[in-house]
Design an enzyme around this catalytic site. Structure first.
Site, mmCIF file in Angstrom:
data_model
loop_
_atom_site.group_PDB
_atom_site.id
_atom_site.type_symbol
_atom_site.label_atom_id
_atom_site.label_comp_id
_atom_site.label_asym_id
_atom_site.label_seq_id
_atom_site.Cartn_x
_atom_site.Cartn_y
_atom_site.Cartn_z
ATOM 1 N N CYS A 150 -10.303 -22.909 -18.227
ATOM 2 C CA CYS A 150 -9.378 -22.381 -18.775
ATOM 3 C C CYS A 150 -7.983 -21.772 -17.383
ATOM 4 C CB CYS A 150 -9.321 -21.259 -19.832
ATOM 5 S SG CYS A 150 -7.637 -20.180 -20.168
ATOM 6 N N CYS A 151 -8.616 -21.501 -16.682
ATOM 7 C CA CYS A 151 -7.969 -21.645 -15.413
ATOM 8 C C CYS A 151 -7.313 -22.629 -15.016
ATOM 9 C CB CYS A 151 -9.198 -20.377 -14.335
ATOM 10 S SG CYS A 151 -8.892 -18.692 -14.924
ATOM 11 N N CYS B 294 -4.151 -12.125 -16.854
ATOM 12 C CA CYS B 294 -4.314 -12.980 -18.466
ATOM 13 C C CYS B 294 -4.668 -12.126 -18.932
ATOM 14 C CB CYS B 294 -4.634 -14.136 -18.444
ATOM 15 S SG CYS B 294 -4.001 -15.508 -17.560
ATOM 16 N N CYS C 236 -8.560 -11.405 -20.483
ATOM 17 C CA CYS C 236 -9.812 -11.166 -19.000
ATOM 18 C C CYS C 236 -9.363 -10.114 -17.960
ATOM 19 C CB CYS C 236 -9.637 -12.973 -18.260
ATOM 20 S SG CYS C 236 -10.314 -14.438 -19.448
ATOM 21 N N CYS D 31 -10.377 -16.920 -10.604
ATOM 22 C CA CYS D 31 -10.019 -18.492 -11.060
ATOM 23 C C CYS D 31 -9.828 -19.258 -10.467
ATOM 24 C CB CYS D 31 -8.296 -17.966 -11.073
ATOM 25 S SG CYS D 31 -6.962 -18.211 -9.823
#
Ligand code: SF4
Length: 261
Positions: free
Chosen positions: A129-130, A210, A213, A236
């Protein structure tokens, strides 16, 4: 010996930059403003960017940068998962510090549709995702630049404990003007410059990233304890992956540019 790159006959800096180790040795005891001014003099404004999360401590670095040159491009990674308060804080700081070139970079829509159609990747595979929301968009955004400035500090711990003031990042120079600075010095910059706090700071968020997180932290915890809580992840990836060299084929960033009206 001057640390600045030799100017070409046109007066613009050339591509012959001092090595990162040499800059680091020379700037080890310098103030953050001196580090930023040297970065600017070495690379020129067209080839230098500052990367900011517009998080709880970001205004300190942005205000020092604005004193040196408010037109240095600022790259902001708008992952699509940010708090509304962070987006509002970006706009507040643009106005307060009169930042002249803030670029909000979004992930590629095609990649999101392919790799995270349900928006659950943050849970299933936060590294992936990062990568699609931060690492790859930053690589595209940095393509025109030869160096970048960021706000990491040694007191943040973890991978950051031993960062130099200047380091090589692939083909780019990476400047860490706050490497040596203390938490108290950051607070002093906020106080002296009367910088507005991040809207979530008062609710116990010591570090803001985010939404899925980020969690609140208690004052006795590490500054970044609220990031990816309960997972082994602490970074990240934008500071652990080297940015690619010039010439790597990258799509233009999906970007919204904020300039003063
Ligand atoms: Fe995804 Fe979380 Fe990384 Fe944001 S911090 S890009 S939501 S994994």
């Amino acid at each position: 010996m001057s640390l600045l790159a030799n100017p070409s006959p046109s007066g613009r800096p050339t591509d012959h930059f001092p090595p990162a180790e040499e800059l680091d040795r020379a700037l080890r005891g310098s103030s953050p403003a001196e580090v930023i001014a040297t970065a600017l003099g070495t690379l020129g404004r067209e080839r230098l960017a500052l990367v900011s999360s517009f998080g709880t401590e970001s205004a300190a670095l942005l205000s020092v940068m604005a004193e040196v040159d408010p037109a240095i491009p600022v790259i902001f990674l708008d992952t699509g998962w940010l708090f509304e308060e962070t987006l509002a804080y970006r706009d507040t700081l643009i106005a307060t510090l009169r930042l002249r070139d803030v670029r909000s970079i979004r992930p590629a829509q095609e990649t999101l549709s392919l790799e995270d159609p349900e928006r659950e990747l943050w849970f299933a595979d936060p590294d992936a995702c990062c990568r699609i929301r931060k690492v790859e968009p930053l690589q595209r955004a940095l393509a025109p630049f030869r160096g970048w400035i960021n706000g990491r500090k040694r007191f943040q711990g973890g991978h950051r404990t031993a960062i130099p003031v200047v380091e090589q990042d692939g083909a780019r120079l990476k400047f860490n003007p706050f490497a040596n600075i203390s938490r108290e010095q950051i607070e002093a910059i906020y106080r002296l410059a009367r910088l507005p706090p991040h809207p979530l700071a008062a609710s116990g968020y010591l570090s803001v990233g985010c939404m899925p997180c980020t969690s609140r932290s208690s004052p006795d915890e590490d500054l970044r304890a609220g990031r990816w809580r309960g997972r082994p992840k602490t970074e990240c990836g934008i500071h652990t992956a080297k940015t690619p060299s010039d010439g790597v084929a990258v799509a233009p960033p999906d970007m919204i540019r904020y300039v003063p009206v």
